[in-house]
Design a protein around this motif. Structure first.
Motif, mmCIF file in Angstrom:
data_model
loop_
_atom_site.group_PDB
_atom_site.id
_atom_site.type_symbol
_atom_site.label_atom_id
_atom_site.label_comp_id
_atom_site.label_asym_id
_atom_site.label_seq_id
_atom_site.Cartn_x
_atom_site.Cartn_y
_atom_site.Cartn_z
ATOM 1 N N VAL A 1 0.810 -1.202 0.105
ATOM 2 C CA VAL A 1 -0.515 -0.010 0.029
ATOM 3 C C VAL A 1 0.934 0.819 -0.111
ATOM 4 N N ASN A 2 0.551 2.073 -1.245
ATOM 5 C CA ASN A 2 1.911 3.282 -2.058
ATOM 6 C C ASN A 2 0.915 4.708 -1.377
ATOM 7 N N ARG A 3 1.433 5.582 -0.785
ATOM 8 C CA ARG A 3 1.425 7.165 -0.261
ATOM 9 C C ARG A 3 -0.060 6.404 0.208
ATOM 10 N N LEU A 4 0.201 6.372 1.261
ATOM 11 C CA LEU A 4 -0.510 6.584 2.790
ATOM 12 C C LEU A 4 -0.441 7.648 3.450
ATOM 13 N N LYS A 5 -1.807 8.148 3.201
ATOM 14 C CA LYS A 5 -1.742 9.581 4.179
ATOM 15 C C LYS A 5 -2.614 9.300 5.583
ATOM 16 N N ASP B 1 -2.188 -11.187 1.540
ATOM 17 C CA ASP B 1 -0.345 -10.274 2.561
ATOM 18 C C ASP B 1 0.077 -9.047 2.000
ATOM 19 N N LEU B 2 0.080 -8.383 3.625
ATOM 20 C CA LEU B 2 0.078 -7.610 3.042
ATOM 21 C C LEU B 2 2.097 -7.531 2.960
ATOM 22 N N ILE B 3 2.855 -6.784 2.656
ATOM 23 C CA ILE B 3 4.262 -6.674 2.472
ATOM 24 C C ILE B 3 4.894 -5.503 2.784
ATOM 25 N N GLY B 4 4.009 -3.862 2.693
ATOM 26 C CA GLY B 4 4.842 -3.209 2.885
ATOM 27 C C GLY B 4 3.543 -2.186 3.082
ATOM 28 N N ILE B 5 3.730 -0.783 3.527
ATOM 29 C CA ILE B 5 2.821 0.345 3.848
ATOM 30 C C ILE B 5 3.370 1.518 3.518
ATOM 31 N N VAL B 6 3.534 2.050 2.569
ATOM 32 C CA VAL B 6 4.506 3.059 2.160
ATOM 33 C C VAL B 6 3.974 4.709 2.862
ATOM 34 N N ALA C 1 15.799 4.930 -0.518
ATOM 35 C CA ALA C 1 16.441 4.301 -0.319
ATOM 36 C C ALA C 1 17.860 4.691 0.604
ATOM 37 N N PHE C 2 18.285 4.984 -0.290
ATOM 38 C CA PHE C 2 19.523 5.905 0.029
ATOM 39 C C PHE C 2 19.003 6.680 1.510
ATOM 40 N N ASP C 3 18.268 7.379 1.321
ATOM 41 C CA ASP C 3 18.330 7.811 2.359
ATOM 42 C C ASP C 3 17.812 7.999 4.071
ATOM 43 N N GLU C 4 18.660 7.947 5.055
ATOM 44 C CA GLU C 4 18.653 7.320 6.338
ATOM 45 C C GLU C 4 17.443 8.287 6.715
ATOM 46 N N LYS C 5 16.643 9.364 6.398
ATOM 47 C CA LYS C 5 16.276 9.946 7.311
ATOM 48 C C LYS C 5 14.875 10.213 6.344
ATOM 49 N N SER C 6 14.671 9.457 5.395
ATOM 50 C CA SER C 6 13.606 9.401 4.959
ATOM 51 C C SER C 6 12.336 7.951 5.661
ATOM 52 N N ARG C 7 11.355 8.822 5.257
ATOM 53 C CA ARG C 7 10.322 7.184 6.141
ATOM 54 C C ARG C 7 9.449 7.118 4.844
ATOM 55 N N ALA C 8 9.705 7.152 4.139
ATOM 56 C CA ALA C 8 9.602 6.501 2.322
ATOM 57 C C ALA C 8 10.199 5.327 2.892
ATOM 58 N N GLY C 9 11.487 6.033 2.715
ATOM 59 C CA GLY C 9 13.035 5.274 2.505
ATOM 60 C C GLY C 9 12.743 3.791 3.305
ATOM 61 N N LEU C 10 13.008 4.329 4.281
ATOM 62 C CA LEU C 10 13.124 3.038 5.859
ATOM 63 C C LEU C 10 11.947 1.746 5.331
ATOM 64 N N ALA C 11 10.195 2.772 5.171
ATOM 65 C CA ALA C 11 9.056 1.483 4.231
ATOM 66 C C ALA C 11 10.183 0.104 3.231
ATOM 67 N N GLY D 1 12.966 -12.430 4.057
ATOM 68 C CA GLY D 1 12.707 -13.618 4.861
ATOM 69 C C GLY D 1 12.700 -13.201 6.559
ATOM 70 N N GLU D 2 12.607 -11.364 5.760
ATOM 71 C CA GLU D 2 13.227 -11.419 8.152
ATOM 72 C C GLU D 2 11.553 -10.977 8.068
ATOM 73 N N ASP D 3 11.427 -10.855 9.495
ATOM 74 C CA ASP D 3 10.376 -10.323 10.421
ATOM 75 C C ASP D 3 10.407 -9.271 10.504
ATOM 76 N N VAL D 4 10.130 -8.205 9.404
ATOM 77 C CA VAL D 4 9.676 -6.757 10.833
ATOM 78 C C VAL D 4 8.326 -6.096 10.625
ATOM 79 N N PRO D 5 8.640 -5.497 11.526
ATOM 80 C CA PRO D 5 7.598 -5.727 11.840
ATOM 81 C C PRO D 5 6.798 -4.322 11.377
ATOM 82 N N PHE D 6 5.819 -4.029 11.579
ATOM 83 C CA PHE D 6 5.228 -3.313 10.076
ATOM 84 C C PHE D 6 4.754 -1.526 11.139
ATOM 85 N N GLN D 7 5.782 -0.381 10.809
ATOM 86 C CA GLN D 7 6.117 0.669 11.612
ATOM 87 C C GLN D 7 5.084 1.382 11.913
#
Ligand SMILES: Nc1ncnc2c1ncn2[C@@H]1O[C@H](COP(=O)(O)OP(=O)(O)O)[C@@H](O)[C@H]1O
Ligand SMILES: [Mg+2]
Lengths: 269, 237
Positions: free
Chosen positions: A172-176, A198-203, A220-230, A240-246
């Protein structure tokens, strides 16, 4: 060791397929994976622009398929990451220039030397979709949390099922978050309620995406970008890593809803 | 079987109509009588005509296509054992066979939608049409048509459509469009674990769901009472 082929598609255009392909590609390469981003949106080439590699293109996918160059000659090595490659689409040709079997063959040739092949595709209702999913081991569908986008995504989930490439996973991209809280935007749980995959990401919606796209330097290069983190989290989930959703700052209680939904699907957040 | 010998089955690509024996013009006229008898059932359908061993000319095929268009029916295939007829179908951009993809590749799962088993010879009318069970979610753009009753084990999403001659039972969320009793049966019912269709029709009656999205879903059954479609809780019966 052989690469996993993941096709990134959507129901309607403009929801963020190319952005996702570039960013997840970068994020996987940052994890040390050997990645090829393949522009499967023939005739609407723009993955090269988003990756900032446009000026290096000499040959493209169609040149490889039609035998005008060797596969290696068309592959563009990223300027920042040594294990990230781009295989550009042709700007000029129509989509029928690449047939499903051509792309399958190409991916077979790429598989031994890489870990992931990400295919940026045309939207599901467009020509070229069948070609883009033909070599896929997995299909990821990108949608925006809007009624019409979800409706079209649902159609593509059905097409992916019919092509026996399912079950697809969802981004799910561009969630406000602010809009969701006010009830003016579909919540991720509303989207999952309809699509039931199945959900694999919310950006989140993030202006750093636009800025970084213009500079050809994915968020994705930008440490401070929230979308980058997503996007980095999506890459980790792909491995395959189990990463909690932001949780996004404006959203109180939203995280609880995500984890509940995921548990219902047999996956814990 | 009915006297005209026509057999109608649902498939993933639309209805497959097998015509009765006899001269082409008579067989086609018999099918037209079916179209006239239940226009609501066929409206918007994709139909593949199984013409058996008949040889159709391009003029025949075009005439059939034009006839069906008048009933808002798309002719997507002419299925024939005759090679020349297959060629005609291909030239007009139609299929000449029903694709067999699901039955072949997934033998363990019930092929979806499951075609109803052939009817016993002694049954004399269409009303003894058997039910169709579909074990998957119907997604946007997907459409299911069946002359008998339909049961879906899964959801019917917004943008999906079911048209049934009999009842429609959804073991899941019903959000798409559904038409039960589409051949005129006012006694047909629609039930679902969560009954929230975009549009619900029974015979010639039409209803839309109220827009209160946040209600707690309960199993409901919709039927026609005194000329109106009403939804009632299954529990309260
Ligand atoms: N998370 C986001 N936040 C802000 N803008 C975004 C986001 N994702 C995509 N965009 C913007 O949306 C537009 C369409 O994205 P793109 O990836 O080209 O879509 P597609 O490939 O599906 O057609 C681009 O201008 C892109 O920068
Ligand atoms: Mg794109």
């Amino acid at each position: 060791m052989t690469a996993r082929v993941i096709t990134i598609t959507s129901g309607k255009g403009g929801v963020g397929k190319t952005t996702t392909t570039a960013n997840v590609g970068v994020a996987l390469a940052l994890l040390g994976k050997r990645v090829v981003c393949l522009d499967g949106d023939i005739g609407l080439r723009n993955l090269d622009v988003v990756l900032g590699l446009e000026n290096r293109i000499v040959y493209d996918l169609v040149d490889v398929i039609e035998g005008r160059c060797k596969l290696r000659q068309a592959m563009i090595k990223d300027k920042r990451l040594s294990e990230l490659y781009l295989l550009p689409a042709s700007q000029k040709r129509d989509k029928s220039a690449v047939r499903p079997d051509d792309l399958k063959k190409l991916c077979e040739d790429l598989r031994p030397d890489h870990d992931y092949i990400l295919i940026d595709s045309a939207a599901g209702i467009e020509e070229g979709f069948r070609t883009a999913i033909a070599p896929a081991d997995e299909v990821v569908i990108v949608t925006n949390p809007e009624v019409s986008a979800v409706r079209d995504a649902d159609r593509v989930v059905g097409l992916v099922e019919a092509a026996e490439k399912g079950p697809a996973r969802l981004i799910v991209n561009r969630l406000k978050p602010g809009l969701v809280q006010r009830g003016d935007m579909l919540d991720t749980s509303d989207v999952l309620d309809i699509l039931a995959i199945d959900l694999i990401g919310i950006v989140p919606e993030d202006e750093t995406v636009l800025i970084s796209t213009n500079r050809g330097n994915p968020a994705a290069f930008d440490e401070k970008s929230r979308a980058g983190l997503a996007f980095r989290n999506i890459a980790r989930r792909i491995t395959g890593e189990d990463v909690p959703f932001q949780t996004f700052r404006e959203e109180t209680g939203l995280f609880g809803r995500f984890s509940r939904l995921l548990r219902r699907d047999g996956r814990t957040a | 079987m009915s006297t005209d010998g026509i057999i109608i089955k649902g498939s993933r690509d639309g209805l497959v109509v097998t015509l009765g024996s006899g001269a082409w013009h008579n067989a086609l006229a018999d099918f037209e009588a079916r179209l006239t008898a239940s226009p609501e059932f066929f409206k918007g359908a994709r139909v593949g005509l199984n013409v058996g061993p008949r040889r159709l000319t391009e003029i025949d095929a075009r005439a059939a296509r034009d006839l069906l268009v008048r009933y808002d029916v798309i002719l997507w295939a002419i299925i024939s054992a005759d090679e020349e007829t297959q060629h005609v179908a291909a030239m007009l951009g139609m299929d000449a066979a029903v694709p067999q993809r699901e039955t072949k590749t997934r033998p363990v799962e019930a092929p979806v939608p499951t075609p109803p088993p052939p009817q016993p010879e002694h049954s004399s009318s269409d009303e003894v049409e058997l039910g169709l069970v579909v074990r998957r979610t119907l997604r946007s753009g997907q459409s299911l048509r069946h002359t008998g009753s339909v049961a879906v084990v899964g959801d019917v999403n917004p943008g999906a459509e079911i048209v049934a001659g009999g009842d429609v039972v959804v073991w899941g969320k019903l959000r798409g469009t559904v038409h039960a009793g589409a051949m005129g049966d006012e006694a047909a019912i629609v039930c679902a674990l969560d009954l929230a269709p975009t549009q619900l029709r029974i015979a010639q009656h039409i209803a839309r769901s109220p827009e209160d999205r946040r209600r707690k879903p309960v199993p409901e059954v919709a039927r026609v009472r005194s000329g109106k479609i009403v939804a009632e809780s299954w529990e309260a019966k």
